[in-house]
Design an enzyme around this catalytic site. Structure first.
Site, mmCIF file in Angstrom:
data_model
loop_
_atom_site.group_PDB
_atom_site.id
_atom_site.type_symbol
_atom_site.label_atom_id
_atom_site.label_comp_id
_atom_site.label_asym_id
_atom_site.label_seq_id
_atom_site.Cartn_x
_atom_site.Cartn_y
_atom_site.Cartn_z
ATOM 1 N N ARG A 161 43.431 39.349 40.914
ATOM 2 C CA ARG A 161 42.327 38.392 40.983
ATOM 3 C C ARG A 161 42.452 37.437 39.800
ATOM 4 O O ARG A 161 42.014 37.746 38.701
ATOM 5 C CB ARG A 161 40.996 39.157 40.922
ATOM 6 C CG ARG A 161 39.784 38.344 41.403
ATOM 7 C CD ARG A 161 38.485 38.992 40.978
ATOM 8 N NE ARG A 161 38.289 38.854 39.549
ATOM 9 C CZ ARG A 161 37.731 39.775 38.758
ATOM 10 N NH1 ARG A 161 37.305 40.914 39.247
ATOM 11 N NH2 ARG A 161 37.608 39.549 37.450
ATOM 12 N N HIS A 174 35.388 37.385 38.766
ATOM 13 C CA HIS A 174 34.821 38.103 39.919
ATOM 14 C C HIS A 174 33.929 37.164 40.725
ATOM 15 O O HIS A 174 34.021 37.072 41.934
ATOM 16 C CB HIS A 174 34.022 39.309 39.436
ATOM 17 C CG HIS A 174 33.101 39.889 40.477
ATOM 18 N ND1 HIS A 174 33.570 40.540 41.588
ATOM 19 C CD2 HIS A 174 31.747 39.870 40.580
ATOM 20 C CE1 HIS A 174 32.534 40.917 42.333
ATOM 21 N NE2 HIS A 174 31.422 40.518 41.759
ATOM 22 N N TYR A 197 37.310 40.909 29.105
ATOM 23 C CA TYR A 197 37.949 42.192 29.433
ATOM 24 C C TYR A 197 39.444 42.116 29.754
ATOM 25 O O TYR A 197 40.055 43.108 30.093
ATOM 26 C CB TYR A 197 37.205 42.899 30.571
ATOM 27 C CG TYR A 197 36.973 42.068 31.831
ATOM 28 C CD1 TYR A 197 37.970 41.941 32.796
ATOM 29 C CD2 TYR A 197 35.752 41.435 32.053
ATOM 30 C CE1 TYR A 197 37.757 41.193 33.943
ATOM 31 C CE2 TYR A 197 35.528 40.673 33.197
ATOM 32 C CZ TYR A 197 36.527 40.568 34.143
ATOM 33 O OH TYR A 197 36.316 39.834 35.275
#
Lengths: 325, 394
Positions: free
Chosen positions: B281, B285, B294
Site C-alpha cells: 500500500r 490507509h 510508522y
C-alpha cells in the site's frame, strides 16, 4: 384440523415454503439429516435434498454471513441458530449487515429473503446458556423484524409470514413450549400478520401484555385475578419490532391499568420501551403506574430458576397492586 | 464420516511435529517491471482490446485517486481511500471475470468497479453524498455499490463480506448460473473471525467463490509481521482444503491469469479458490492516516520501483499497443474530466429528507413515519438550523 405441537407446526411451515419455492434453503448446525437438535427440520433433507437442507460447520457468524449472502443473491435463506444464547457470534452479521443491507445500499441490494429461526427462553433447567431471551438487543436495531409466537397455530402462520416478508426477520421460538404446547393447526398454507398484536382475552379492568411463552404465564395470572373478580384484557404482542402500539394503547386507554411481562431481565428490556411509549400515549387515562414484571437483573440462574422467573404469582401481585393503587 | 484422512496418514511412533512453515508456496510472476515477459511464462487470455481497456482503467484509477485525495485536502469531500501501488489487484480481478460475476469488495477495490463501467458521475455523486448518489447519501465516500454492475455495496465492518460471498456463490451455483463471486479482503481483515468462517463455509458447501486477498503489508499502521506469523494468508487456504495460489499482485498479467483460471475451476468444479496477491500500500490507509508515523521513506521508495501501472505501460509499449503520445493525451483528458466532474457533483443538492426513513424496511413502519412527521414540523420551526432540507419540505 390436525393436532400439532409447536415443533410440528414449524416443520409444517418450513415444508410448505420449501415445497412452493425451490429457492428456499434451510441450514444450520445439525439441521440436515438429524433434523436439528429439537427436530424442527425433521424430514426436510430427505424430501428436498442435501443442497436445500443441510448441516453447517459450527460457526454462527458463518451461518448468518452465508445466509446474508444467499438472501442478497435472491434465494430464500432460512437459517437456524441452535440456541438464542449462541446467536452472539453472529451479532455483527445481524446488526451491521442484515439490518443495514437495504438502507446502506440505497435499496440496490437487500436481504429481505432472510429469516433467522432460533429457540429462546427459560423454564427448562437450561441455566445461563440455554435460557436467554435476547429479543431486546435486536429490537434496538432498525431494519430487523423480531417475531415471537406463543403456540403452534401462531408459530406456523407467523413463520410463513416471516419467511415471505421482504425484510430480515428474527423468529424466536419458545423452546419450553416446543412439545408442551399442542393445538389445532391447519395443514394448509396460511399467514398471520407481522406487526400486529392480538387481543387473546377481552377484559375491562386491566391490560396485560406479553409475548411468546410468557403469554401462557400471564393467562394463568389472569385466571387467579378473575377469581378475585378482576377482568383482565390479555394481549399477545407477537411482533416485537416493529410493534403494534395502537392495539396496546387502545386497550390501556380503555382499562386505565397496564402490566407488561417479559422473561428477560428488567433493565433495558423491551417491556421498558413499551412502558415508556404507553405512558406517553395513555398518560391521562392511567389509573396506576405501569408495572413491568420481568426476569431479575442477573444472568439466567439454574437451581433458583423458579425464584428468578417472572411467574404467574408475581404477575398476579402486580395486577392486585395496580388495582388497589 | 470421512475417516480416510486418518487411514491414509503414515504412522509414526515417535512424536513428529510439522513445522508451521513447512508448506512451500511459490509466487506466480509473468510480467517484469521493464515490460518483458518471464521466460516460459504462461500468458493469460488477453488481446489488445482487453489490454487497452485494462490499462485505461488503471490510468483512470490513478488519476481519480490523486485528484480525490487532493479534493479531500481542500475540504471538498470528507474522506477518501486511494489504492496507490495496488491498483492491479482490483482492475486485473475484474478483467479476469465476466460481467455477470458478483464482486464483493472490501473498500479499496474501486478499480474493479471502474472496469465494469461505473461512470465518473456515479463515483462523484457517491463521494459528495448528493441526491444522485445510488446509495442516497447514506455512507461515507468510497462505499460504492451497483446492482446493475454486480458490485455489492461496500460495508465498513471488515471481513463481513467473506462469509456472505460463500452464501452468494452458493445461490449462484444452486441456480445453475454461469457466474462466480469474487471476494476481496486485506491481510489484516483475514484475522477477523468472518474470514475463517467464510472460507470454511465456502469449502464445506462447495461454493464457487474466488477469495482474493490483497496482501499489501499494512492494516492501517500494523505491518503484516504483527498480523500473523504463518506463511501469509495462502497457507490458510491449504488448511481449509482449498485450491490456493500466491501471485505477484503488482503484475497485472499474473492477476488476470490467476483470476481467469480460478473462475474456470470454480465453475467447473463448483468449488472455491484462494488467491493471495502480494503487494504494497504505497499511499496512506485513508486520508485520515499518515504513514510517516510508522514506516520509512526508504521502504516506500523501494516499492515505488514496482509500480504496477508503469509495469503494464512498459508491456503495452513493447507490444506496440500504446505510445507516449497516447499516454500524455489520456492522462491530460482524465485529469480535466475529473476536475470538471468534481465541480458538477459538489453543486448537486443533498438528498431529500425523505431519504432519511426509506429503505430501513421495504415499507416505512408507522412509528418511524410519526417520528418523521414530527421531524418535519421541527425543521419548519427552525429552518435556519437545517438549511439543506428546510426549503424542500412538503
Amino acid at each position: 384440523m390436525a393436532q400439532m405441537n409447536l415443533l410440528q407446526a414449524i416443520n409444517s411451515a418450513l415444508d410448505t415454503v420449501m415445497a412452493e419455492n425451490d429457492r428456499a434453503v434451510c441450514f444450520g448446525e445439525d439441521v440436515g439429516h438429524f433434523g436439528g437438535v429439537f427436530r424442527a427440520t425433521s424430514g426436510l433433507q430427505e424430501k428436498y435434498g442435501k443442497s436445500r437442507c443441510f448441516n453447517t460447520p459450527l460457526v454462527e457468524q458463518g451461518v448468518i454471513g452465508f445466509a446474508n449472502g444467499l438472501a442478497a443473491q435472491g434465494s430464500t435463506a432460512i437459517a437456524e441458530i441452535q440456541f438464542a444464547d449462541y446467536i452472539f457470534p453472529a451479532f455483527d452479521q445481524i446488526v451491521n449487515e442484515s439490518a443495514k443491507f437495504r438502507y446502506r445500499s440505497g435499496n440496490e441490494f437487500n436481504v429481505g429473503k432472510l429469516t433467522i429461526r432460533t429457540p429462546y427462553g427459560g423454564g427448562i433447567a437450561g441455566g445461563l446458556y440455554h435460557s436467554q431471551s435476547p429479543e431486546a438487543y435486536f429490537a434496538h436495531t432498525p431494519g430487523l423484524k423480531v417475531v415471537v409466537p406463543r403456540n403452534p397455530y401462531q408459530a406456523k402462520g407467523l413463520l410463513l409470514a416471516s419467511i415471505r416478508d421482504d425484510n430480515p426477520v428474527i423468529f424466536f421460538e419458545p423452546k419450553r413450549l416446543y412439545r408442551a404446547s399442542v393445538g389445532e393447526v391447519p395443514a394448509e398454507d396460511y399467514e398471520l400478520p407481522l406487526g400486529k398484536a392480538e387481543v387473546v382475552q377481552k377484559g375491562s379492568d386491566i391490560t396485560l401484555l406479553a409475548w411468546g411463552a410468557q403469554v401462557e404465564i400471564v393467562e394463568k395470572a389472569a385466571a387467579l385475578a378473575a377469581a378475585d373478580g378482576i377482568s383482565c384484557e390479555i394481549i399477545d404482542l407477537r411482533t416485537i419490532l416493529p410493534w403494534d402500539i395502537e392495539t396496546v394503547a387502545n386497550s390501556v386507554t380503555k382499562t386505565g391499568r397496564f402490566v407488561v411481562s417479559q422473561e428477560a431481565p428488567l433493565t433495558a428490556g423491551f417491556a421498558s420501551e413499551i412502558a415508556a411509549t404507553i405512558q406517553q400515549e395513555c398518560f391521562l387515562h392511567l389509573e396506576a403506574p405501569i408495572a413491568r414484571v420481568c426476569g431479575m437483573d442477573t444472568p439466567y440462574p439454574l437451581a433458583l430458576e423458579k425464584e428468578y422467573a417472572a411467574d404467574h404469582l408475581k404477575i398476579y401481585e402486580a395486577i392486585k397492586n395496580s388495582m388497589t393503587y | 464420516m470421512n475417516t480416510d484422512i486418518y487411514s491414509e496418514s503414515p504412522v509414526v511412533h515417535e512424536p513428529a511435529f510439522i513445522d508451521g512453515h513447512s508448506v512451500e508456496i511459490p509466487i506466480l510472476k509473468i510480467l517484469k517491471q521493464d515490460g518483458s515477459i518471464y521466460k516460459n511464462a504462461a500468458m493469460p487470455n488477453i488481446d489488445q482490446e482487453l489490454a487497452t481497456k485494462t490499462y485505461k482503467t488503471l490510468a483512470f484509477h490513478r488519476v481519480l485517486d490523486e485528484r480525490m485525495v487532493a479534493a479531500q485536502r481542500q475540504g471538498r469531500i470528507s474522506f477518501y481511500m486511494a489504492a496507490l501501488g495496488e491498483e492491479a489487484a482490483s482492475v486485473g480481478g475484474a478483467a479476469g471475470l465476466k460481467d455477470q460475476d458478483m464482486i464483493m469488495a472490501q473498500y479499496r477495490e474501486q478499480g474493479a468497479l471502474m472496469f465494469r463501467g461505473f461512470s465518473l458521475e456515479n463515483f462523484m455523486n457517491q463521494m459528495f453524498s448528493n441526491e444522485k448518489d445510488l446509495g442516497k447519501g447514506r455512507q461515507m465516500p468510497i462505499h460504492y455499490g451497483s446492482r446493475e454492475l454486480n458490485y455489492m455495496t461496500i460495508s465498513s465492518p471488515l471481513g463481513t463480506q467473506i462469509p456472505q460471498a460463500a452464501g452468494y456463490a452458493y445461490g449462484q451455483k444452486m441456480q445453475g448460473l454461469d457466474a462466480v463471486t469474487i471476494c476481496y479482503f486485506g491481510e489484516g481483515a483475514a484475522s477477523e473471525g468472518d474470514f475463517h468462517a467464510g472460507l470454511n463455509m465456502a469449502a464445506v458447501h462447495q461454493a464457487p467463490v474466488i477469495f482474493f486477498c490483497r496482501n499489501n503489508g499494512y492494516a492501517i499502521s500494523t505491518p503484516s509481521e504483527e498480523q500473523y506469523v504463518g506463511n501469509g494468508i495462502a497457507s490458510r487456504g491449504v488448511g481449509y482444503g482449498m485450491k490456493t495460489i500466491r501471485i505477484d499482485g503488482n503484475d497485472i498479467l499474473a492477476v488476470i491469469a490467476a483470476v481467469q483460471l480460478s473462475r474456470e475451476y470454480a465453475i467447473k468444479e463448483g468449488k472455491p479458490v484462494l488467491i493471495e496477491a502480494m503487494s504494497y500500500r504505497l499511499g496512506a490507509h485513508s486520508t485520515s492516516d499518515d504513514p510517516s508515523g510508522y514506516r520509512t521513506r526508504e521502504e516506500e521508495a523501494k516499492w515505488q520501483e514496482h509500480d504496477p501501472i508503469l509495469r503494464m505501460k512498459n508491456w503495452m509499449l513493447a507490444q506496440g499497443w500504446w505510445d507516449e503520445a497516447q499516454e500524455t493525451a489520456l492522462f491530460e483528458k482524465l485529469r480535466d474530466e475529473v476536475l470538471a466532474a468534481v465541480k458538477v457533483a459538489e453543486k448537486i443538492a443533498k438528498p431529500p429528507v425523505e431519504d432519511l426513513i426509506t429503505d430501513v424496511y421495504d415499507q416505512v413502519p408507522p412509528l418511524l413515519q410519526s417520528q418523521f412527521d414530527e421531524l418535519k414540523v421541527h425543521i419548519k420551526k427552525y429552518p435556519q438550523a437545517y438549511p439543506f432540507t428546510a426549503g424542500r419540505i412538503k
